[in-house]
Every structure is written in C-alpha cells, then in structure tokens.
Design a protein around this motif. Structure first.
Motif, PDB file in Angstrom:
ATOM      1  N   SER A  63      -0.500   1.988   1.608  1.00 55.16           N
ATOM      2  CA  SER A  63       0.434   1.403   2.575  1.00 55.16           C
ATOM      3  C   SER A  63      -0.346   0.830   3.742  1.00 55.16           C
ATOM      4  O   SER A  63      -1.047   1.576   4.448  1.00 55.16           O
ATOM      5  N   ASP A 123       0.050  -4.617  -1.286  1.00 52.21           N
ATOM      6  CA  ASP A 123       0.559  -3.476  -0.535  1.00 52.21           C
ATOM      7  C   ASP A 123       1.903  -3.004  -1.086  1.00 52.21           C
ATOM      8  O   ASP A 123       2.918  -3.675  -0.909  1.00 52.21           O
ATOM      9  N   GLN A 166       3.542  -0.485   0.016  1.00 49.32           N
ATOM     10  CA  GLN A 166       4.295   0.109   1.130  1.00 49.32           C
ATOM     11  C   GLN A 166       4.777   1.531   0.798  1.00 49.32           C
ATOM     12  O   GLN A 166       5.926   1.879   1.028  1.00 49.32           O
ATOM     13  N   ALA A 167       3.847   2.314   0.252  1.00 46.50           N
ATOM     14  CA  ALA A 167       4.080   3.733  -0.058  1.00 46.50           C
ATOM     15  C   ALA A 167       5.160   3.966  -1.111  1.00 46.50           C
ATOM     16  O   ALA A 167       5.732   5.054  -1.187  1.00 46.50           O
TER      17      ALA A 167
END
Length: 295
Positions: free
Chosen positions: A25, A53, A55-56
């Motif tokens: 992230s 990415d 983003q978790a």
C-alpha cells in the motif's frame, strides 16, 4: 494503477528488462520507501520498473500480479498482503518462466527465486527483550500493555515474537489489542477505544507505522503518559516523540534496502547469475540517544 507496456521477445534478449513491483500500500510511508529503493536500483542496473498499488487489498494484489503476467513483465517483485491468496498466480508466473522476488512475508513456492526481509518473529522477540529490560528497570517490573497491530502475516509474527519475550517478566499483563489495518484513521480510532476501555495501560507496542501514529494520537488526546515501542521506518511524525522519549524504542527496518535488493537480484537472475535464495538483515533499535544516526 500504472499501465504496463506490452513486452515482446525473450526476456534474456531484452536490453532493458521490465520489472513489475506489486507493493502492499503506497498510503504507508514504509512501502513508499521500499518502492523508492526499487526505483533507485532499477535506474542503476538499467531496468524499467512498473509500480502497482493494491491499496492493502489482497484480492486486488492478485489481479495486479495477473496483469503483470498478461503484459509480459520479465520479473515481478511482490510485497504480499496474504501469502496464501498469491499461490495460484505465482504458479502461473512460474509456468511462464517469470521469476518472483518476495519481500518480508515468506512464500513457500519454487517459483520464488529470492525472499528478502527481516526475520520478523526473531527480531520482535529480541526487541521484546529490550522492552522487558525497560519495564524491569524503569517500571519496577510491572506493566499493562496494549498492542496495536494490523492483522497481516508480518505484523502477527511481530506480535507473537513480542509476546514470547514478555513471558520472561511475570509482572507484564497484555490487556488489549487493537487492529488498525494499516489505516491511520482506523488505527487512531482503535487506539482511542482501547485506551478508554483500559485506563491502566501504560505501555503500547505497535507493530507498524499507522498503528504507532494512531496510538500516539490517542494517548495525546486523552492526556495519557504511555511508553511507546514500535516498528518500521521513521517518518517525520515520529521524530519529536523520539526526541522527547515518548517513543522509548523503535525497531527501524530499511525498506529501501529491501526494495533495491529485490530489483537488483531479479535483474541478476535474468542475466543468468546465481543469486541467494534468501537475503536478510537485522533492524536497528532507535532511541532518543542514538536518533541522530538515523535521521
């Protein structure tokens, strides 16, 4: 998401290999530093780096690795969110002879050519011994501890190593755990709730950056005097608390070294060079007394 260029031809024949870097992230400073290290290494070795990415989001991370494969990336760096969810897509990469480097979270696959990072459980157990020494020397051997974590494999290992070390101090009681999920707003809310429900907490151990920031913010808002111990890298918000001794000890990793090493080793592997299957380094304990070395 950064669009990947289409790549054709044999990877070995590429003058500039394309390395795809699927991070955890980019909302977290630690992972920003890891990617920056990867970019620096790519510039040094003459590779093109594509950063993606998720983003978790573990499901999104799988999709982004699939995207790397579909576009023909020559090699892939992954900072896993959930290692189990990645096994299928890593097998797919292996079937196409795309080597994988993994950061921090171990992944048991023959297609992972190198695993890079800190031995999380062992390092946190050693750091826990440092915390135990503080509790014995400064707190009379008694403490009520709150743990702030994100429920990732890496941070759960950091929790477990710490708890193992705390068993050596009978007067330490771990009274609560908050899950910030690597999101600052959530970590702050979790820490607020934890401190409100447990007014006796006088030590907080945080297994990652947003969790430590959230704990500090919650303690400040409630006027609590708490000894903090934490993990990862040292972004600007931690400098003043370290200077003041609010953060008693900080276990500093070097995510830029991890990212850079992953890219360099993959490019060496593509060139037919032998690379280590594992690369690890020991983090440094930072306090107010040695902070100037790490600014």
């Amino acid at each position: 998401m950064v669009a990947l260029p289409l790549i054709s031809g044999d990877a070995a024949a590429q003058k500039r290999p394309t390395v795809c870097f699927v991070t955890f992230s980019l909302q977290v400073k630690y992972f920003q530093s890891s990617v920056a290290g990867g970019q620096r290494a790519a510039d040094e070795v003459g590779a093109d780096l594509v950063v993606l990415d998720p983003q978790a989001d573990a499901g999104r991370q799988v999709t982004l690795v699939e995207d790397c494969i579909a576009r023909g990336a020559n090699a892939i760096v992954i900072d896993p969110i959930e290692s189990g969810s990645l096994m299928g897509v890593i097998d797919e990469a292996g079937s196409r002879n795309i080597p994988i480097a993994v950061l921090d979270t171990p992944v048991n696959s023959p297609h992972v050519v190198t695993q890079i990072g800190v031995p999380q459980f062992e390092a946190s157990r050693e750091f826990g011994q440092f915390v135990a020494g503080y509790v014995i020397g400064k707190m009379g051997g008694k403490a009520k501890v709150g743990i702030m974590l994100a429920s990732t494999e890496v941070q759960l290992a950091r929790r477990d190593g710490f708890i193992e070390a705390m068993k050596s101090v009978p007067g330490v009681e771990i009274v609560a755990t908050g899950d910030g999920r690597n999101i600052l707003e959530r970590a702050t809310s979790e820490a607020e709730d934890m401190l409100t429900a447990n007014p006796g907490i006088d030590v907080i151990y945080a297994t990652g950056d947003p969790q430590l920031q959230g704990g500090l913010a919650a303690a400040a808002s409630q006027g609590r005097n708490i000894a903090f111990f934490g993990w990862d890298d040292i972004p600007q918000p931690f400098l003043k608390p370290l200077e003041e001794g609010k953060i008693v000890g900080f276990l500093k990793q070097s995510p830029d070294i991890g990212g850079a090493t992953a890219v360099k080793l993959l490019v060496q592997h593509l060139a037919g060079q032998k690379i280590p299957a594992r690369f690890s380094y020991n983090p440094s304990v930072v306090t107010q007394y040695n902070l100037d070395k790490f600014r």
